[in-house]
Design an enzyme around this catalytic site. Sequence first.
Site, PDB file in Angstrom:
ATOM      1  N   TYR A 161      41.445  29.270  39.363  1.00 51.52           N
ATOM      2  CA  TYR A 161      41.759  30.046  40.643  1.00 51.52           C
ATOM      3  C   TYR A 161      42.054  28.990  42.067  1.00 51.52           C
ATOM      4  O   TYR A 161      42.398  29.369  42.699  1.00 51.52           O
ATOM      5  CB  TYR A 161      40.471  30.868  41.213  1.00 51.52           C
ATOM      6  CG  TYR A 161      40.513  32.098  40.229  1.00 51.52           C
ATOM      7  CD1 TYR A 161      41.413  33.111  40.433  1.00 51.52           C
ATOM      8  CD2 TYR A 161      39.563  31.958  39.104  1.00 51.52           C
ATOM      9  CE1 TYR A 161      41.375  34.408  39.630  1.00 51.52           C
ATOM     10  CE2 TYR A 161      39.444  33.398  38.389  1.00 51.52           C
ATOM     11  CZ  TYR A 161      40.328  34.347  38.466  1.00 51.52           C
ATOM     12  OH  TYR A 161      40.348  35.592  37.912  1.00 51.52           O
ATOM     13  N   PHE A 440      29.865  40.951  40.128  1.00 57.81           N
ATOM     14  CA  PHE A 440      30.659  41.843  40.129  1.00 57.81           C
ATOM     15  C   PHE A 440      32.046  41.761  39.199  1.00 57.81           C
ATOM     16  O   PHE A 440      32.216  40.335  38.842  1.00 57.81           O
ATOM     17  CB  PHE A 440      30.930  42.220  41.623  1.00 57.81           C
ATOM     18  CG  PHE A 440      31.761  40.774  42.216  1.00 57.81           C
ATOM     19  CD1 PHE A 440      33.132  40.650  42.389  1.00 57.81           C
ATOM     20  CD2 PHE A 440      30.797  40.291  43.197  1.00 57.81           C
ATOM     21  CE1 PHE A 440      33.529  39.743  43.243  1.00 57.81           C
ATOM     22  CE2 PHE A 440      31.242  39.290  43.772  1.00 57.81           C
ATOM     23  CZ  PHE A 440      32.703  38.772  43.804  1.00 57.81           C
TER      24      PHE A 440
HETATM   25  C1  LIG Z   1      37.586  37.284  38.651  1.00 54.12           C
HETATM   26  C2  LIG Z   1      37.553  37.499  37.231  1.00 54.12           C
HETATM   27  O1  LIG Z   1      37.882  38.553  36.961  1.00 54.12           O
HETATM   28  S1  LIG Z   1      37.440  36.188  36.357  1.00 54.12           S
HETATM   29  C3  LIG Z   1      38.300  36.449  34.735  1.00 54.12           C
HETATM   30  C4  LIG Z   1      39.538  35.998  34.387  1.00 54.12           C
HETATM   31  N1  LIG Z   1      40.162  36.426  33.177  1.00 54.12           N
HETATM   32  C5  LIG Z   1      39.925  35.671  31.964  1.00 54.12           C
HETATM   33  O2  LIG Z   1      39.559  34.692  31.895  1.00 54.12           O
HETATM   34  C6  LIG Z   1      40.356  36.450  30.539  1.00 54.12           C
HETATM   35  C7  LIG Z   1      41.009  35.516  29.713  1.00 54.12           C
HETATM   36  N2  LIG Z   1      42.492  34.907  30.270  1.00 54.12           N
HETATM   37  C8  LIG Z   1      43.453  35.617  30.833  1.00 54.12           C
HETATM   38  O3  LIG Z   1      43.365  37.068  30.656  1.00 54.12           O
HETATM   39  C9  LIG Z   1      44.672  34.784  31.135  1.00 54.12           C
HETATM   40  O4  LIG Z   1      44.683  33.521  30.586  1.00 54.12           O
HETATM   41  C10 LIG Z   1      44.485  34.629  32.645  1.00 54.12           C
HETATM   42  C11 LIG Z   1      44.214  35.759  33.872  1.00 54.12           C
HETATM   43  C12 LIG Z   1      43.340  33.626  33.207  1.00 54.12           C
HETATM   44  C13 LIG Z   1      45.671  33.957  33.012  1.00 54.12           C
HETATM   45  O5  LIG Z   1      46.809  34.651  32.939  1.00 54.12           O
HETATM   46  P1  LIG Z   1      48.336  34.172  32.770  1.00 54.12           P
HETATM   47  O6  LIG Z   1      49.340  35.391  32.986  1.00 54.12           O
HETATM   48  O7  LIG Z   1      48.424  33.248  31.738  1.00 54.12           O
HETATM   49  O8  LIG Z   1      48.564  33.211  34.073  1.00 54.12           O
HETATM   50  P2  LIG Z   1      49.827  32.567  34.481  1.00 54.12           P
HETATM   51  O9  LIG Z   1      50.857  32.503  33.412  1.00 54.12           O
HETATM   52  O10 LIG Z   1      50.220  33.232  35.816  1.00 54.12           O
HETATM   53  O11 LIG Z   1      49.317  31.227  35.200  1.00 54.12           O
HETATM   54  C14 LIG Z   1      49.749  30.581  36.148  1.00 54.12           C
HETATM   55  C15 LIG Z   1      49.325  29.009  36.060  1.00 54.12           C
HETATM   56  O12 LIG Z   1      47.752  28.942  35.933  1.00 54.12           O
HETATM   57  C16 LIG Z   1      47.484  28.320  34.920  1.00 54.12           C
HETATM   58  N3  LIG Z   1      46.320  28.783  34.181  1.00 54.12           N
HETATM   59  C17 LIG Z   1      46.164  30.136  33.716  1.00 54.12           C
HETATM   60  N4  LIG Z   1      45.104  30.243  33.116  1.00 54.12           N
HETATM   61  C18 LIG Z   1      44.413  29.105  33.101  1.00 54.12           C
HETATM   62  C19 LIG Z   1      43.306  28.833  32.557  1.00 54.12           C
HETATM   63  N5  LIG Z   1      42.580  29.722  31.978  1.00 54.12           N
HETATM   64  N6  LIG Z   1      42.884  27.501  32.559  1.00 54.12           N
HETATM   65  C20 LIG Z   1      43.762  26.612  33.138  1.00 54.12           C
HETATM   66  N7  LIG Z   1      44.952  26.951  33.647  1.00 54.12           N
HETATM   67  C21 LIG Z   1      45.328  28.179  33.807  1.00 54.12           C
HETATM   68  C22 LIG Z   1      48.894  28.361  33.985  1.00 54.12           C
HETATM   69  O13 LIG Z   1      48.885  27.043  33.095  1.00 54.12           O
HETATM   70  C23 LIG Z   1      50.074  28.380  35.104  1.00 54.12           C
HETATM   71  O14 LIG Z   1      50.156  26.983  35.446  1.00 54.12           O
HETATM   72  P3  LIG Z   1      51.372  26.307  36.152  1.00 54.12           P
HETATM   73  O15 LIG Z   1      51.582  27.280  37.476  1.00 54.12           O
HETATM   74  O16 LIG Z   1      51.356  24.944  36.253  1.00 54.12           O
HETATM   75  O17 LIG Z   1      52.422  26.709  34.807  1.00 54.12           O
END
Ligand SMILES: CC(=O)SCCNC(=O)CCNC(=O)[C@H](O)C(C)(C)COP(=O)(O)OP(=O)(O)OC[C@H]1O[C@@H](n2cnc3c(N)ncnc32)[C@H](O)[C@@H]1OP(=O)(O)O
Length: 440
Positions: A161, A440
């Site tokens: 984030y 939450f």
């Molecule tokens: C508040 C909450 O609900 S916390 C719960 C968060 N959800 C989870 O952890 C569930 C498992 N993970 C996921 O569903 C997905 O991997 C998510 C939601 C974390 C990321 O979604 P994505 O669609 O893959 O993210 P997106 O492609 O927009 O990535 C944007 C950038 O963030 C980075 N990023 C995304 N997730 C991660 C991560 N877990 N660790 C490191 N970097 C990350 C990407 O590499 C990308 O970097 P860049 O802009 O330099 O290329």
Amino acid sequence: MGQAEQPQRAQGVPEGFAERGWTLRPGSKDDFPAVVEVVGEALLGAQDSEFWIERLGPLLSEDGYARQLVVTETHWPDQATGSRDGRVVEGGRVIGSVNAFSFRMTVPGGTRAVAGITGVGVWPTRRRQGILSALMRRQLADIRDRGEKLAVLWASEGAIYGRFGYAPATSQYEVTLEAAHARLRPDAPRDPALTTELLRLPPARADLERVHAAVTAHQIGRIHRSRAFWDSNLRDTPESRQNRSHLKAAVVSGTDGPQGYALYRTGNREAHVQEIVAAVPSARTALYEHLFSRDLITKLVFASTAPDDPLQYLITDPHRLASRFDEPLWLRLVDVPGALAERSYAAPADVVIEVADRYAPWNAGRWRLRADRSGAVCEAASDTPDLSLDVSHLGAAYLGQHTLSGYLRSGLLTEHVPGAVAALDTALFRSDAPFCDQAF
Ligand SMILES: CC(=O)SCCNC(=O)CCNC(=O)[C@H](O)C(C)(C)COP(=O)(O)OP(=O)(O)OC[C@H]1O[C@@H](n2cnc3c(N)ncnc32)[C@H](O)[C@@H]1OP(=O)(O)O
């Protein structure tokens, strides 16, 4: 396409969205089962969708469903053959989602409406293609439109984030103490008029709510708990017990009613304290006396505590406390001038801050903050900046937990006028540590 947002580069929807048949749109209650399936799978949830629908449903009022955003895919592969040909899903198949609660949180300056980000997940085979980035950008715009100036979240991973402008805004610790060393100092405040009773839930609930509301009104970082969140926190099912006892409530009362409580479970000769809340110091002492005097207990675990938690000052040997970083609450300024103007300040400040913000571009630019103990004004400025920073740095400092000087020493923000960062830190200073106890 109704309210759906057609993919447009200008609105931050990544390249390839339209070509892949992806659409970003507001969700509805009807989408919720699909959302639960996506988020549950993304988070490797052990429970099936029905469990989460039953669990989360009460927390999501009509408003909660209206805050949901989904990315859908028109063509969903046939589950049997994997073929995408000719398989058009009415309304689209959900492949990503974010949601937000609407909370009232205590921050420096008073109680404010904040967005509590939740339900973030992208279907595993669609990750790293910009879906979360697009959802975050749209969600921030929606939060701003609703007039909320701050957003908070608990992160599943710390690496996600920061890029979206959030930063850890609290420091919380799980604290463990061997019962053999659980002794209070003789000068710990005691009030013989207070009595402690071990009560069953739900009869104790009204006392708990009263104490929690009183403490939340002045402790920075706490969220005002709704009835649905109390229901959720006090759930006492085999799944929530995790092989421990039912939830117990020790309640301390005086002539003015309940003054403190500890919610805990026992198991394996350990006491696991879910939360301990006291309106006055002597009630806290009474709660520790109750917990420390339970027979057969060999270890006490306090699930989450603030850095200035009184336990470290009240026991005879603080070296016996073992602390482990618990998750921090992450915070973001959605409306930089609005959030800075309604904060309270410990000292006068007159500073021009240059803010970088990729995901909420309305914040990017120069803002002149003029603050003193009576209030603050924050307006767009054309003056030379005193310092340049990322919006996430303001999120870290907003509740008073982190200093901007720490980021300066790390080389992550730029000071153009010597002393400007230290002066702003002095104004942002809080003598009490922020703490949030609501998941939450
Ligand atoms: C508040 C909450 O609900 S916390 C719960 C968060 N959800 C989870 O952890 C569930 C498992 N993970 C996921 O569903 C997905 O991997 C998510 C939601 C974390 C990321 O979604 P994505 O669609 O893959 O993210 P997106 O492609 O927009 O990535 C944007 C950038 O963030 C980075 N990023 C995304 N997730 C991660 C991560 N877990 N660790 C490191 N970097 C990350 C990407 O590499 C990308 O970097 P860049 O802009 O330099 O290329």
